[in-house]
Design a protein around this motif. Structure first.
Motif, PDB file in Angstrom:
ATOM      1  N   SER A  83       0.825  -1.208   0.000  1.00 54.05           N
ATOM      2  CA  SER A  83       0.000   0.000   0.000  1.00 54.05           C
ATOM      3  C   SER A  83       0.859   1.257   0.000  1.00 54.05           C
ATOM      4  O   SER A  83       0.579   2.220  -0.711  1.00 54.05           O
ATOM      5  CB  SER A  83      -0.930   0.005   1.212  1.00 54.05           C
ATOM      6  OG  SER A  83      -1.786  -1.113   1.198  1.00 54.05           O
ATOM      7  N   GLY A  84       1.931   1.231   0.807  1.00 52.76           N
ATOM      8  CA  GLY A  84       2.837   2.380   0.848  1.00 52.76           C
ATOM      9  C   GLY A  84       3.502   2.630  -0.490  1.00 52.76           C
ATOM     10  O   GLY A  84       3.657   3.780  -0.917  1.00 52.76           O
ATOM     11  N   ILE A 105       2.274   1.789  -3.483  1.00 57.27           N
ATOM     12  CA  ILE A 105       1.265   2.295  -4.417  1.00 57.27           C
ATOM     13  C   ILE A 105       0.978   3.771  -4.166  1.00 57.27           C
ATOM     14  O   ILE A 105       0.917   4.583  -5.102  1.00 57.27           O
ATOM     15  CB  ILE A 105      -0.034   1.465  -4.299  1.00 57.27           C
ATOM     16  CG1 ILE A 105       0.215   0.031  -4.794  1.00 57.27           C
ATOM     17  CG2 ILE A 105      -1.164   2.111  -5.109  1.00 57.27           C
ATOM     18  CD1 ILE A 105      -0.957  -0.893  -4.582  1.00 57.27           C
ATOM     19  N   VAL A 106       0.809   4.136  -2.888  1.00 54.55           N
ATOM     20  CA  VAL A 106       0.541   5.540  -2.549  1.00 54.55           C
ATOM     21  C   VAL A 106       1.720   6.419  -2.955  1.00 54.55           C
ATOM     22  O   VAL A 106       1.534   7.527  -3.479  1.00 54.55           O
ATOM     23  CB  VAL A 106       0.256   5.674  -1.032  1.00 54.55           C
ATOM     24  CG1 VAL A 106       0.192   7.147  -0.632  1.00 54.55           C
ATOM     25  CG2 VAL A 106      -1.050   4.984  -0.683  1.00 54.55           C
ATOM     26  N   SER A 107       2.939   5.926  -2.754  1.00 57.13           N
ATOM     27  CA  SER A 107       4.127   6.705  -3.132  1.00 57.13           C
ATOM     28  C   SER A 107       4.173   6.939  -4.638  1.00 57.13           C
ATOM     29  O   SER A 107       4.472   8.047  -5.089  1.00 57.13           O
ATOM     30  CB  SER A 107       5.397   5.973  -2.686  1.00 57.13           C
ATOM     31  OG  SER A 107       5.429   5.833  -1.284  1.00 57.13           O
ATOM     32  N   ILE A 142       1.633   7.012  -6.680  1.00 57.04           N
ATOM     33  CA  ILE A 142       0.562   7.958  -7.029  1.00 57.04           C
ATOM     34  C   ILE A 142       0.985   9.391  -6.719  1.00 57.04           C
ATOM     35  O   ILE A 142       0.795  10.307  -7.531  1.00 57.04           O
ATOM     36  CB  ILE A 142      -0.735   7.598  -6.284  1.00 57.04           C
ATOM     37  CG1 ILE A 142      -1.284   6.257  -6.790  1.00 57.04           C
ATOM     38  CG2 ILE A 142      -1.784   8.699  -6.458  1.00 57.04           C
ATOM     39  CD1 ILE A 142      -2.487   5.759  -6.017  1.00 57.04           C
ATOM     40  N   LEU A 143       1.592   9.589  -5.538  1.00 57.97           N
ATOM     41  CA  LEU A 143       2.044  10.932  -5.155  1.00 57.97           C
ATOM     42  C   LEU A 143       3.137  11.438  -6.085  1.00 57.97           C
ATOM     43  O   LEU A 143       3.144  12.611  -6.470  1.00 57.97           O
ATOM     44  CB  LEU A 143       2.544  10.913  -3.706  1.00 57.97           C
ATOM     45  CG  LEU A 143       1.469  10.713  -2.627  1.00 57.97           C
ATOM     46  CD1 LEU A 143       2.115  10.611  -1.252  1.00 57.97           C
ATOM     47  CD2 LEU A 143       0.458  11.841  -2.645  1.00 57.97           C
TER      48      LEU A 143
END
Length: 212
Positions: free
Chosen positions: A180-181, A183-185, A187-188
């Motif tokens: 999850s981390g 994927i979020v990274s 995206i950011l």
């Protein structure tokens, strides 16, 4: 009255004692097995004359801190993984804030203090044995010198992400948190790059930066 709904010192103390004393049988077994492996490792290194034996305690400290701490944190809310234990845990006479705060203190301050004290004791005993039998001078464990203090401060930051993952995910918490981390990274990073491209469009030829 409103504050007592969320936090009451006596109630929180009982919860903290319960979390510390009654829910860590598996953790004690894992810790014992880990130190046994570490002791065998340093004996083998010393017998083989490995140069890394000299810095053994400071070399392995960040490994135990991050790997051990992250795995320990990932199982902070293991009671919620099963329906029976989950219902029992949720029915405890404590607020959700107190339950989260108890786990937070145990997985941060509690874990770090336990590791510092136990690893220091282990280093003193192992250092004496190695130096007595193999005539190798081993450097003592220095938790607040060099990079070790930086590792401790970094752990407090990284651990908070895995505690959030322990609250959010059920089972395979560490893996899900890492994925999850990531994927979020991504995206950011994509959003930041898009903003840079839009704001500084004159410096791009299409999507390629113009050579300075």
């Amino acid at each position: 009255m409103q504050l007592a709904t969320y936090f009451q010192p006596t109630r929180f103390t009982h919860l903290l004692k319960k979390d510390l004393l009654f829910d860590h049988r598996r953790s004690w077994l894992v810790a014992g097995a880990t130190y046994e492996v570490m002791f065998i490792t340093i004996l083998i290194w010393a017998w083989d004359g490995d140069d890394d034996t000299v810095t053994f305690f400071n070399e392995f400290f960040p490994f135990l801190l991050f790997i051990g701490g992250i795995l320990y944190t990932s199982f902070a809310f293991k009671e919620l993984d099963e329906q029976n234990t989950g219902m029992l845990y949720l029915s405890l006479p404590a607020s959700n804030f107190e339950k989260f705060l108890s786990k937070l203190l145990i997985t941060t301050v509690g874990f770090v203090l336990f590791l510092l004290v136990s690893w220091w004791l282990f280093s003193v005993i192992s250092k004496g044995i190695v130096e007595a039998f193999f005539q190798i001078e081993v450097l003592p464990f220095t938790p607040f010198e060099g990079d070790n203090w930086l590792f401790i401060k970094t752990y407090f930051v990284a651990q908070s992400l895995f505690l959030l993952g322990a609250v959010t995910f059920r089972k395979y918490t560490a893996v899900k948190t890492i994925v999850s981390g990531f994927i979020v990274s991504m995206i950011l990073i994509g959003i930041i790059l898009a903003i840079v491209w839009l704001v500084f469009n004159d410096f791009f030829d299409g999507f390629r930066p113009i050579d300075p």
